[in-house]
Design a protein around this motif. Structure first.
Motif, PDB file in Angstrom:
ATOM      1  N   GLU A 186     -29.207  26.730  62.519  1.00 28.88           N
ATOM      2  CA  GLU A 186     -30.745  26.064  63.092  1.00 28.88           C
ATOM      3  C   GLU A 186     -31.276  27.157  63.993  1.00 28.88           C
ATOM      4  O   GLU A 186     -30.472  27.541  65.323  1.00 28.88           O
ATOM      5  CB  GLU A 186     -30.776  24.830  64.066  1.00 28.88           C
ATOM      6  CG  GLU A 186     -30.028  24.269  65.121  1.00 28.88           C
ATOM      7  CD  GLU A 186     -29.327  23.053  65.458  1.00 28.88           C
ATOM      8  OE1 GLU A 186     -29.947  22.649  66.973  1.00 28.88           O
ATOM      9  OE2 GLU A 186     -29.662  22.190  65.008  1.00 28.88           O
ATOM     10  N   ALA A 187     -32.154  26.947  64.527  1.00 32.78           N
ATOM     11  CA  ALA A 187     -32.840  27.790  65.785  1.00 32.78           C
ATOM     12  C   ALA A 187     -32.647  29.166  65.553  1.00 32.78           C
ATOM     13  O   ALA A 187     -32.016  30.243  66.576  1.00 32.78           O
ATOM     14  CB  ALA A 187     -32.287  27.504  66.840  1.00 32.78           C
TER      15      ALA A 187
ATOM     16  N   GLU B 199     -32.794  33.846  65.566  1.00 29.77           N
ATOM     17  CA  GLU B 199     -34.074  34.337  66.473  1.00 29.77           C
ATOM     18  C   GLU B 199     -33.062  35.657  66.326  1.00 29.77           C
ATOM     19  O   GLU B 199     -32.374  36.156  66.441  1.00 29.77           O
ATOM     20  CB  GLU B 199     -34.300  33.809  67.558  1.00 29.77           C
ATOM     21  CG  GLU B 199     -35.040  32.081  68.213  1.00 29.77           C
ATOM     22  CD  GLU B 199     -34.588  32.282  69.610  1.00 29.77           C
ATOM     23  OE1 GLU B 199     -35.907  32.302  69.994  1.00 29.77           O
ATOM     24  OE2 GLU B 199     -33.939  32.566  70.120  1.00 29.77           O
TER      25      GLU B 199
ATOM     26  N   ARG C  59     -29.411  35.763  67.258  1.00 25.44           N
ATOM     27  CA  ARG C  59     -28.949  34.213  67.993  1.00 25.44           C
ATOM     28  C   ARG C  59     -29.344  32.759  66.948  1.00 25.44           C
ATOM     29  O   ARG C  59     -30.343  33.249  66.597  1.00 25.44           O
ATOM     30  CB  ARG C  59     -29.849  34.175  69.076  1.00 25.44           C
ATOM     31  CG  ARG C  59     -29.550  33.214  70.532  1.00 25.44           C
ATOM     32  CD  ARG C  59     -30.164  33.307  71.511  1.00 25.44           C
ATOM     33  NE  ARG C  59     -29.790  31.411  72.977  1.00 25.44           N
ATOM     34  CZ  ARG C  59     -28.576  31.209  73.312  1.00 25.44           C
ATOM     35  NH1 ARG C  59     -28.092  33.010  73.350  1.00 25.44           N
ATOM     36  NH2 ARG C  59     -29.494  30.671  74.077  1.00 25.44           N
ATOM     37  N   TYR C  60     -28.828  32.135  66.994  1.00 24.10           N
ATOM     38  CA  TYR C  60     -29.079  30.813  66.755  1.00 24.10           C
ATOM     39  C   TYR C  60     -27.722  29.799  67.078  1.00 24.10           C
ATOM     40  O   TYR C  60     -27.237  30.858  67.489  1.00 24.10           O
ATOM     41  CB  TYR C  60     -29.018  30.874  64.642  1.00 24.10           C
ATOM     42  CG  TYR C  60     -27.558  31.638  64.515  1.00 24.10           C
ATOM     43  CD1 TYR C  60     -26.185  30.819  64.039  1.00 24.10           C
ATOM     44  CD2 TYR C  60     -27.733  33.305  64.233  1.00 24.10           C
ATOM     45  CE1 TYR C  60     -25.687  32.056  63.673  1.00 24.10           C
ATOM     46  CE2 TYR C  60     -26.091  34.201  63.927  1.00 24.10           C
ATOM     47  CZ  TYR C  60     -25.439  32.995  63.325  1.00 24.10           C
ATOM     48  OH  TYR C  60     -24.177  33.856  62.597  1.00 24.10           O
ATOM     49  N   ARG C  61     -28.034  28.568  66.132  1.00 22.58           N
ATOM     50  CA  ARG C  61     -26.999  27.980  66.572  1.00 22.58           C
ATOM     51  C   ARG C  61     -26.769  27.034  65.367  1.00 22.58           C
ATOM     52  O   ARG C  61     -27.209  26.732  64.865  1.00 22.58           O
ATOM     53  CB  ARG C  61     -27.396  26.748  67.313  1.00 22.58           C
ATOM     54  CG  ARG C  61     -27.675  26.707  68.975  1.00 22.58           C
ATOM     55  CD  ARG C  61     -28.144  25.847  69.706  1.00 22.58           C
ATOM     56  NE  ARG C  61     -29.886  24.657  68.745  1.00 22.58           N
ATOM     57  CZ  ARG C  61     -30.787  24.608  69.386  1.00 22.58           C
ATOM     58  NH1 ARG C  61     -31.020  25.896  70.649  1.00 22.58           N
ATOM     59  NH2 ARG C  61     -31.609  24.344  69.169  1.00 22.58           N
TER      60      ARG C  61
END
Length: 601
Positions: A79-80, A82, A113-115
């Motif tokens: 998720e998320a 960038e 960047r991510y999770r």
């Protein structure tokens, strides 16, 4: 805090020192930073810092992890995402389910960047809680186009009081170093406030790390003072099997997750991750079974990791690849893993014969062996074995299980020719494993036929036929016989389980009385022969009163009551025992001793 081997050295004396760093890993390449501090949210924050080499950059997350042949779509947990160049966020274009691209305005450093949501506790997924963190990096790290074969650096941020256990060398700054992307995603990470135990195998440093405790609440090596010594003996037995003095890995990490009732393992070049149930461990044979799991995964550092099918050279992380020789990679390993603790002097002949008999019973009680051949089982692993449902036993057979049966037959056949499977493994290790050459099906056939020429005809038949290999004839060579244990009850062809609402059908076997009566998996059993049944004993009572008679069955399905008639069939074998023949010769007994000890004739 930022944690690396330098910070954990005092409590982890077996950690790999900076002196062991491969100088070839010191070049430029991506830096992978993993922040594991969001334990209550179960989120791993991932940052990749890299130098782009072109203005259009592609990146993707693997869909599976080697050793577990199933497309897992790890992207489900991402998720998320960038991408930044300096302080500027760059637009991302999705090019596939788990693939993206970005156009960069200039060849300057990038930051991705991510999770990753880490909530699934298996040996091939990610799990992060306040107690520990475990990461299978194929589910975590993006592969950057054009940078797969560059060195990768790994950096971790951990909760206070945690240590990281990583089977990679480290540099002087505390970053772990992987020679390329493949080695990085072959690296499992365990982190937490765990004790670490060091030992050696033929001079090679090994570490044992456990998350979870025994039923008594103790760390396994602390609760069992002989555990590490016995693991070492099993590891040395693996070396002897392969005909080598030292392990293939220069250093090795065992990670054990002791859970309530789990089971499994995943092999890596420099480590293995095991999952085992603390309740299983408390069983009389639980310790031996865990040693067999240790043997299985440890042997994989040769068979399947370095001695690898050509179809997996190199790995394709984006799609399923048919591997017809999985029967060799897993079946041979599943066969010898039962013999290795015995070869190490850690169990009796009776115990190992009992373990072999249990597998042979499972095999003979699998109807799917008459539907799917061993070669097909290997080829269809991606869509069948790892996606098994309640009906799978009727149309497939595990290449682990039938592969082990064929391995047993191969071993005893080779012994008729004054050889054995250890000689095959050693020869393939020298010709392919040591050379970094992947093997194909014809290489396996040639290696076996070189020691027993008639296998050029027999082995293809055993791989492709639906009939059982002639097991009884070969067991007679070593003075053994299989004897059936017949059930005391008539055969109905169903397997029941106790559910919240009562008894339900867990399995309905093909061509069985239960199937012919129209029963299905999930039916709730209400009454049998007019009698209410709520426990297993209730069913047994009815069968004793009406032996062999047609029985009226009342079930609930989809909110409706259905009635049918079930006609039992005569009792069948429920298991087989593998026992020495009382009339066996001394020569057969000696052949049996050498066979079970993995000694060549």
């Amino acid at each position: 805090m930022i944690s690396g081997p330098a910070a954990s050295t005092p409590a982890d004396p077996g950690a790999i020192s900076p002196a062991s760093v491969d100088p070839e890993c010191s070049g430029p390449g991506p830096l992978v930073s993993l922040d594991l501090r969001a334990t209550t949210a179960h989120l791993v924050v991932v940052t990749l810092e890299l130098q782009p080499e072109q203005l259009e950059l592609a990146f993707a997350l693997p869909a599976w992890t080697p050793g577990s042949y199933l497309i897992r779509d790890y992207v489900r947990q991402l998720e998320a995402l960038e991408v930044f160049q300096g302080d500027a966020a760059l637009p991302i274009r999705r090019t596939g389910v788990a693939a993206w691209s970005v156009r960069v305005p200039r060849l300057a450093p990038l930051r991705l960047r991510y999770r990753i949501l880490a909530t699934e506790l298996t040996v091939r997924t990610c799990h992060l809680t306040a107690e520990h963190g475990f990461l299978a990096l194929a589910a975590v790290v993006l592969q950057v186009g054009g940078q797969r074969w560059l060195p990768h650096r790994l950096r971790l941020q951990l909760p206070a009081g945690w240590q990281a256990f990583v089977p990679l060398p480290a540099d002087a700054n505390g970053d772990w170093l992987a020679r390329d992307f493949d080695q990085l995603v072959d690296t499992p990470i365990e982190a937490g406030p765990h004790p670490c135990h060091s030992f050696s195998v033929a001079g090679a440093p090994h570490r044992w790390v456990s998350w979870g405790t025994t039923l008594e609440g103790a760390d396994l090596p602390a609760a069992d003072p002989h555990w590490l010594a016995d693991v070492e003996r099993v590891c040395l037995a693996c070396c002897r099997l392969m005909g080598v003095e030292r392990p293939a890995a220069e250093h090795y990490l065992f990670v054990l997750h002791l859970t309530d009732n789990g089971y499994g393992g995943l092999e890596h070049d420099l480590s293995t991750v095991l999952q085992y149930g603390r309740r299983r461990l408390a069983d009389p044979d639980g310790r031996r079974k865990l040693l067999q799991l240790v043997a299985h995964e440890y042997l994989h550092q040769w068979n399947v990791r370095r001695l690898r099918p050509a179809e997996l050279c190199p790995y394709d992380y984006d799609r399923a690849v048919v591997v017809p020789s999985l029967w060799f990679a897993e079946g041979i390993t599943s066969y010898v893993d039962q013999l290795l603790p015995h070869a190490a002097g850690l169990c009796s002949e009776g115990e190992v014969l009992g373990d072999l008999a249990a597998d042979l019973s499972r095999y003979r009680l699998t109807p799917g062996r008459a539907v799917q051949s061993l070669r097909l089982s290997s080829q269809e692993a991606w869509v069948k074995l790892y996606k098994a449902d309640a009906y799978a036993v009727d149309n497939q057979v595990s290449y682990y299980l039938k592969g082990a049966v064929v391995a047993l037959v191969l071993d005893l056949h080779l012994r008729r020719h004054r050889s054995g499977l250890p000689a095959v493994l050693r020869g393939l290790w020298r010709s392919h494993g040591c050379q970094g050459r992947g093997y194909r099906q014809e290489d396996l056939l040639n290696a076996l036929a070189a020691l027993a020429p008639d296998l050029a005809t027999l082995l293809p038949r055993w791989l492709d036929a639906l009939e059982d290999p002639p097991l009884d004839d070969y067991l007679d060579d070593v003075g053994l016989a299989l004897s059936a244990e017949t059930s005391e009850e008539p055969w109905l062809g169903w397997h029941l389980e106790i559910a919240t609402q009562g008894l339900t059908t867990r399995r309905v076997l093909r061509d069985s009385p239960a199937e012919q009566a129209g029963l299905m998996v999930g039916d709730e059993l209400i009454a049998l022969a007019g009698q209410r049944v709520q426990r297993m004993e209730d069913v047994s009572t009815v069968l004793k009163v009406w032996p062999g008679a047609p029985l009226e069955v009342l079930v609930a399905r989809d909110g409706r009551l259905l009635s049918t008639v079930l006609t039992p069939a005569p009792a069948r074998a429920k298991a087989w025992r593998l026992e020495p023949r009382p009339d066996a010769s001394a020569e057969a007994a000696e052949r049996r001793r050498r066979w079970l000890a993995l000694e060549l004739p």
